[in-house]
Design a protein around this motif. Structure first.
Motif, PDB file in Angstrom:
ATOM      1  N   SER A   1       4.037  22.619 -13.907  1.00 18.16           N
ATOM      2  CA  SER A   1       3.454  21.441 -14.564  1.00 18.16           C
ATOM      3  C   SER A   1       4.167  21.131 -15.873  1.00 18.16           C
ATOM      4  O   SER A   1       4.354  19.964 -16.235  1.00 18.16           O
ATOM      5  CB  SER A   1       1.960  21.667 -14.820  1.00 18.16           C
TER       6      SER A   1
ATOM      7  N   ILE B   1       7.317  19.282 -15.035  1.00 16.52           N
ATOM      8  CA  ILE B   1       7.006  17.899 -14.646  1.00 16.52           C
ATOM      9  C   ILE B   1       6.745  17.053 -15.885  1.00 16.52           C
ATOM     10  O   ILE B   1       7.292  15.941 -16.032  1.00 16.52           O
ATOM     11  CB  ILE B   1       5.783  17.858 -13.709  1.00 16.52           C
TER      12      ILE B   1
ATOM     13  N   PRO C   1       2.908  13.712  -8.774  1.00 18.31           N
ATOM     14  CA  PRO C   1       3.769  14.760  -8.198  1.00 18.31           C
ATOM     15  C   PRO C   1       3.000  15.657  -7.228  1.00 18.31           C
ATOM     16  O   PRO C   1       1.811  15.923  -7.413  1.00 18.31           O
ATOM     17  CB  PRO C   1       4.212  15.573  -9.421  1.00 18.31           C
ATOM     18  N   LEU C   2       3.720  16.137  -6.200  1.00 22.22           N
ATOM     19  CA  LEU C   2       3.243  17.172  -5.290  1.00 22.22           C
ATOM     20  C   LEU C   2       1.825  16.893  -4.801  1.00 22.22           C
ATOM     21  O   LEU C   2       0.902  17.682  -4.991  1.00 22.22           O
ATOM     22  CB  LEU C   2       3.286  18.553  -5.973  1.00 22.22           C
TER      23      LEU C   2
ATOM     24  N   VAL D   1       6.407  11.874  -6.809  1.00 19.53           N
ATOM     25  CA  VAL D   1       7.446  12.872  -7.100  1.00 19.53           C
ATOM     26  C   VAL D   1       7.210  14.099  -6.229  1.00 19.53           C
ATOM     27  O   VAL D   1       6.113  14.654  -6.225  1.00 19.53           O
ATOM     28  CB  VAL D   1       7.423  13.265  -8.592  1.00 19.53           C
ATOM     29  N   ASP D   2       8.228  14.497  -5.478  1.00 17.30           N
ATOM     30  CA  ASP D   2       8.135  15.659  -4.593  1.00 17.30           C
ATOM     31  C   ASP D   2       6.914  15.552  -3.684  1.00 17.30           C
ATOM     32  O   ASP D   2       6.064  16.454  -3.644  1.00 17.30           O
ATOM     33  CB  ASP D   2       8.068  16.948  -5.420  1.00 17.30           C
TER      34      ASP D   2
ATOM     35  N   THR E   1       9.558   7.064  -3.843  1.00 19.92           N
ATOM     36  CA  THR E   1       9.405   8.508  -3.938  1.00 19.92           C
ATOM     37  C   THR E   1      10.709   9.139  -4.423  1.00 19.92           C
ATOM     38  O   THR E   1      11.795   8.619  -4.183  1.00 19.92           O
ATOM     39  CB  THR E   1       9.038   9.139  -2.585  1.00 19.92           C
TER      40      THR E   1
ATOM     41  N   GLY F   1      12.291  13.043  -4.209  1.00 22.78           N
ATOM     42  CA  GLY F   1      12.085  14.386  -3.682  1.00 22.78           C
ATOM     43  C   GLY F   1      13.379  15.159  -3.611  1.00 22.78           C
ATOM     44  O   GLY F   1      14.384  14.794  -4.228  1.00 22.78           O
TER      45      GLY F   1
ATOM     46  N   VAL G   1      13.061  20.281 -10.525  1.00 21.64           N
ATOM     47  CA  VAL G   1      11.708  19.790 -10.791  1.00 21.64           C
ATOM     48  C   VAL G   1      11.708  18.806 -11.957  1.00 21.64           C
ATOM     49  O   VAL G   1      11.173  17.693 -11.862  1.00 21.64           O
ATOM     50  CB  VAL G   1      10.750  20.966 -11.081  1.00 21.64           C
TER      51      VAL G   1
ATOM     52  N   MET H   1      13.582  15.582 -11.045  1.00 19.69           N
ATOM     53  CA  MET H   1      12.803  14.708 -10.174  1.00 19.69           C
ATOM     54  C   MET H   1      11.765  13.929 -10.973  1.00 19.69           C
ATOM     55  O   MET H   1      11.579  12.725 -10.776  1.00 19.69           O
ATOM     56  CB  MET H   1      12.118  15.516  -9.074  1.00 19.69           C
ATOM     57  N   ALA H   2      11.077  14.634 -11.881  1.00 19.43           N
ATOM     58  CA  ALA H   2      10.053  13.973 -12.692  1.00 19.43           C
ATOM     59  C   ALA H   2      10.674  12.913 -13.602  1.00 19.43           C
ATOM     60  O   ALA H   2      10.128  11.815 -13.762  1.00 19.43           O
ATOM     61  CB  ALA H   2       9.295  15.004 -13.515  1.00 19.43           C
TER      62      ALA H   2
ATOM     63  N   GLY I   1      11.626  10.027 -11.523  1.00 20.87           N
ATOM     64  CA  GLY I   1      10.425   9.288 -11.144  1.00 20.87           C
ATOM     65  C   GLY I   1       9.941   8.380 -12.256  1.00 20.87           C
ATOM     66  O   GLY I   1       9.563   7.225 -12.026  1.00 20.87           O
TER      67      GLY I   1
END
Length: 341
Positions: free
Chosen positions: A81, A84, A128-129, A150-151, A162, A164, A299, A302-303, A306
């Motif tokens: 977290s 992210i 996310p997730l 995200v992911d 998205t 990922g 991670v 990606m965030a 995003g």
């Protein structure tokens, strides 16, 4: 003065207008609710269709959006977290700021959270997730609030951007590395079986073993949450087997940290007595002793990507963007794997 519009009974459905304009429902909703993120030419075309179909204008001041961007996390106190949040903060432009929500209580449900998002008139949403229910997709689209996943863990909605990564390839590459170091009795601690990401990681492991002609012992394949406690719990069972594995592949770095703890409890040295590989490349992986060989899951990247994608949508620059973006993974070799003689 620019004014927002509201529908009246008997008017054409917004979805029909969106189809006629050649845009998504979300884009039509943005125009209806006077939200940013639509080019001038497209906005004019949709406004003309709204007026043609009897939509009545109302003052813009009746509907305003804030500079808040919703960030929905699974937990607040994990390294995942933190990565992210760091990525989102790096990707947001001023004056936008994140409002953080977490699915930490047992009675949490997405409907209540959506009500809060709509009440706050948030500018956008980053999730996310999380498996994105159709209900949430449709409600956010009708409200005109742009959303980025995200992911994502489940089926990816066609009209929702998205970001990922290719988990299958990452796990397969890491498993091939273990095999190249002479390991054939390899255990795999996977993630929750209902998550698509967990299924992809398990498929990558099985694919590499099958390609190498190595049978997968069912006793060596387990699954749990992507958490420290699950890694330690499953490691205890695996290392208590009459013929324990020489290597354990944990589907997350936090699970791998749990494996380290159990190895220490049993007096086993990593990598002399047990090799361990993780997945994510969180800061935790570099702090373990010895540092963990793991798959870089990007991670934070990606965030950040995003959040950047959401900024482009809010600024009306999303028309030329791909809907689904996949970042590459790569193996980070450190000191937790031993080459067998």
């Amino acid at each position: 003065m620019v004014r927002a519009m509201t529908s009246q009974p008997g008017n054409a459905k917004l979805a029909q207008i969106a189809r006629e304009a050649g845009v998504s429902l979300s884009t039509a909703s943005k125009v209806l609710n006077n939200r940013p993120g639509v080019s001038d030419a497209t906005r004019k075309r949709i406004e003309a269709l709204l007026e043609k179909n009897g939509y009545r204008r109302r003052r813009r001041t009746e509907q305003t959006t804030t500079t808040m961007v919703e960030l929905l996390l699974d937990d607040l106190d994990t390294p995942w977290s933190e990565e992210i949040l760091s990525g989102v903060l790096a990707g947001l432009n001023k004056p936008y700021v994140p409002i953080i929500s977490a699915r930490t209580s047992e009675d949490w449900n997405i409907s209540d959270w959506l009500e809060e998002v709509l009440a706050r008139k948030s500018a956008g949403v980053i999730i996310p997730l999380f498996e994105f229910p159709k209900e949430a997709e449709e409600r956010l689209a009708r409200s005109g609030i742009p959303t980025v996943l995200v992911d994502p863990t489940g089926e990816v909605p066609k009209n929702v951007p998205t970001v990922g990564s290719n988990d299958y390839i990452g796990v397969r590459e890491a498993t091939e590395y273990l095999i190249a170091q002479g390991h054939t009795r390899i255990a795999f601690i996977g993630g929750p079986t209902y998550l698509q990401t967990a299924a992809s990681r398990l498929d990558g492991f099985r694919g590499a073993m099958r390609q190498a002609g190595i049978a997968v012992d069912p006793m060596l394949v387990t699954s749990g949450e992507f958490r420290y406690e699950d890694g330690s719990e499953h490691a205890r069972g695996l290392l208590a087997l009459p013929n324990p594995p020489t290597a354990i592949f944990a589907a997350s770095d936090m699970q791998a940290a749990g494996v380290y703890a159990v190895a220490w409890e049993r007096g086993l040295k990593i990598p002399d007595d047990l090799s361990v590989v993780g997945f994510d490349d969180l800061p935790t992986s570099r702090m373990l002793l010895p540092p963990l060989t793991t798959v870089h899951h990007a991670v934070r990247e990606m965030a950040q990507f995003g959040a950047t994608t959401l900024m482009q949508l809010l600024e009306g620059k999303g028309g030329s963007m791909p809907t689904h973006i996949e970042l590459t993974t790569n193996l980070i070799v450190r000191q937790s794997v031993r080459k067998l003689p």
